[in-house]
Design an enzyme around this catalytic site. Structure first.
Site, PDB file in Angstrom:
ATOM      1  N   ARG A  27       0.780  -1.246   0.000  1.00 21.20           N
ATOM      2  CA  ARG A  27       0.000   0.000   0.000  1.00 21.20           C
ATOM      3  C   ARG A  27       0.803   1.283   0.000  1.00 21.20           C
ATOM      4  O   ARG A  27       0.246   2.345  -0.209  1.00 21.20           O
ATOM      5  CB  ARG A  27      -0.956  -0.022   1.207  1.00 21.20           C
ATOM      6  CG  ARG A  27      -2.077  -1.012   1.017  1.00 21.20           C
ATOM      7  CD  ARG A  27      -2.765  -1.331   2.320  1.00 21.20           C
ATOM      8  NE  ARG A  27      -1.839  -2.032   3.201  1.00 21.20           N
ATOM      9  CZ  ARG A  27      -2.188  -2.625   4.333  1.00 21.20           C
ATOM     10  NH1 ARG A  27      -3.434  -2.576   4.743  1.00 21.20           N
ATOM     11  NH2 ARG A  27      -1.301  -3.251   5.068  1.00 21.20           N
ATOM     12  N   ARG A  36      -4.907  -2.636  -7.279  1.00 19.17           N
ATOM     13  CA  ARG A  36      -5.826  -3.254  -6.312  1.00 19.17           C
ATOM     14  C   ARG A  36      -7.241  -2.714  -6.505  1.00 19.17           C
ATOM     15  O   ARG A  36      -8.215  -3.464  -6.447  1.00 19.17           O
ATOM     16  CB  ARG A  36      -5.364  -2.997  -4.878  1.00 19.17           C
ATOM     17  CG  ARG A  36      -6.130  -3.868  -3.889  1.00 19.17           C
ATOM     18  CD  ARG A  36      -5.809  -3.562  -2.456  1.00 19.17           C
ATOM     19  NE  ARG A  36      -6.280  -2.246  -2.069  1.00 19.17           N
ATOM     20  CZ  ARG A  36      -6.220  -1.753  -0.847  1.00 19.17           C
ATOM     21  NH1 ARG A  36      -5.690  -2.462   0.113  1.00 19.17           N
ATOM     22  NH2 ARG A  36      -6.672  -0.553  -0.574  1.00 19.17           N
ATOM     23  N   ASP A  73      -1.068 -14.387  -0.516  1.00 18.05           N
ATOM     24  CA  ASP A  73      -1.139 -14.300   0.945  1.00 18.05           C
ATOM     25  C   ASP A  73      -1.041 -15.709   1.518  1.00 18.05           C
ATOM     26  O   ASP A  73      -1.451 -16.673   0.863  1.00 18.05           O
ATOM     27  CB  ASP A  73      -2.453 -13.651   1.399  1.00 18.05           C
ATOM     28  CG  ASP A  73      -2.342 -13.190   2.847  1.00 18.05           C
ATOM     29  OD1 ASP A  73      -1.871 -12.074   3.078  1.00 18.05           O
ATOM     30  OD2 ASP A  73      -2.696 -13.984   3.755  1.00 18.05           O
TER      31      ASP A  73
END
Ligand code: CP3
Length: 343
Positions: A27, A36, A73
């Site tokens: 981010r 994103r 992830d």
């Protein structure tokens, strides 16, 4: 063409100590936020090989790191074992139906079947390898079984691990059964990541420090070693990085067949070098918040380099880069690591 990052993992002499950052595609990068937003949300991004490949490659050009880390992830593993995963804005990951009993452990999809559902990860890896510069390496990863089961039992991040520890101390056999099932999936998952083209494996044990010493070795490290033994037997040339966070007190008992030990920022580099530096290449360990100050960043790199002297060392943050770090400071970190450790 040789890859400096892979050479460093294998303990070979390199022109400087290579560097990468956990959450380097994240981010703090406006380019990441744009992709994103196009994908809709974080999990959609993980499920979209083209976009996941795009964000994996962003920090290569923008900040100049020596290795890419696959964008995904650790929690896609329990998700594909049958636990529905959501990322709640501002709160992080959430499994609405956490594991509470043996029937629920038995109902989880296991082994090859679960690993075969993660096709989007393998497709992302193939796409990245087509586009990655030949002198850069691609790091694939998994969560350690212990760290994964903390989320599977608590349903989300936790400060106390009370549900998890209740299971561990009252039904240790059931805890082992769950850990063994997750370990089996991880073995196949990492094997498939290697077959798809990753150059290096990293195993994240982010919640290692939640356990007492003996329990750490019984309920976590043992399973990490089972995974590394399995992979090393099949793929002896693929380096393995172990990153158990926060266990500086237990370093005397660290052993096993892997290449690199990740040192978190709370463990002094001198201590890690003394205990493990002859056996393993060391990765780490700048405190990520130093990235808020360029001066503090340089100071820390110099201190780490004074200990490691540009040998058997990979620069890394002792944890992930935070979203409000200026991109310029991340670039400074990378170029300073490369400059200061030059032989
Ligand atoms: O750049 C990279 O490091 C590669 C991608 C990566 C992500 N997660 C992307 C991500 C990696 C290696 C992970 C590992 C991961 N995920 C761990 C182990 C390492 C660690 O952080 O200790 C853990 C525990 C998770 C679980 C997880 N995923 C949490 C707790 C969170 C929320 C916290 C946060 O930073 O928002 C995530 C979300 C997540 N994973 C993000 C990213 C880029 C942020 C999602 C977003 O874009 O909003």
């Amino acid at each position: 063409m040789s890859k400096i990052f892979v050479d460093a993992c294998l303990g070979k002499k390199t022109p400087y100590s290579p560097v990468w950052m956990m959450r380097q595609a994240g981010r703090y990068l406006p380019e990441y936020l744009k992709v994103r937003a196009e994908a809709g949300d974080f999990l959609n991004l993980c499920h979209n090989p083209k976009k996941a490949c795009e964000v994996t490659l962003q920090p290569m050009d923008i900040v100049g790191v020596d290795a890419a880390i696959l964008f995904s992830d650790i929690l896609v593993i329990p998700h594909e074992m049958g636990m529905h995963l959501e990322f709640v804005k501002g709160e992080g990951p959430l499994f609405k139906d956490p594991i509470t009993n043996e029937a629920e452990v038995d109902a989880l999809l296991g082994g090859k079947e679960a690993a075969e559902k993660l096709t989007y990860v393998y497709e992302t890896i193939s796409l990245i390898q087509k586009e990655l510069a030949p002198d850069k390496a691609l790091i694939g990863f998994t969560g350690a079984p212990w760290t994964l089961v903390t989320y599977m039992i608590e349903g989300k991040g936790t400060k106390t691990y009370n549900l998890c520890k209740k299971l561990l101390y009252t039904q240790p056999e059931l805890m082992h059964k769950l850990l063994a099932k997750v370990t089996q999936v991880v073995k196949y998952y990492m094997e498939k990541q290697i077959e798809a083209g990753i150059d290096v494996v990293q195993i994240f044990d982010s919640w290692a420090a939640a356990l007492e010493e003996d329990e750490y070795f019984e309920f976590s490290w043992k399973y990490m070693i089972e995974i590394s033994d399995y992979l090393k037997e099949k793929y002896p040339n693929i380096p393995i990085i172990m990153f158990p966070k926060g266990i500086g007190q237990y370093l005397d008992r660290i052993e096993g067949n892997f290449d690199v030990f990740g040192v978190d920022w709370s463990t002094p580099m001198e201590l890690a070098k003394e205990k493990l530096g002859d056996k393993y290449v060391l990765q780490g360990n700048m405190e990520p918040c130093r990235l808020y100050s360029k001066e503090q960043t340089t100071k820390s790199i110099e201190k780490i380099n004074n200990v490691m002297q540009g040998k058997r060392h990979i620069f890394n943050l002792g944890h992930g880069i935070l979203p409000d770090v200026p991109v310029e400071n991340a670039k400074h970190f990378v170029s300073e690591c490369q400059r200061i450790s030059k032989n």
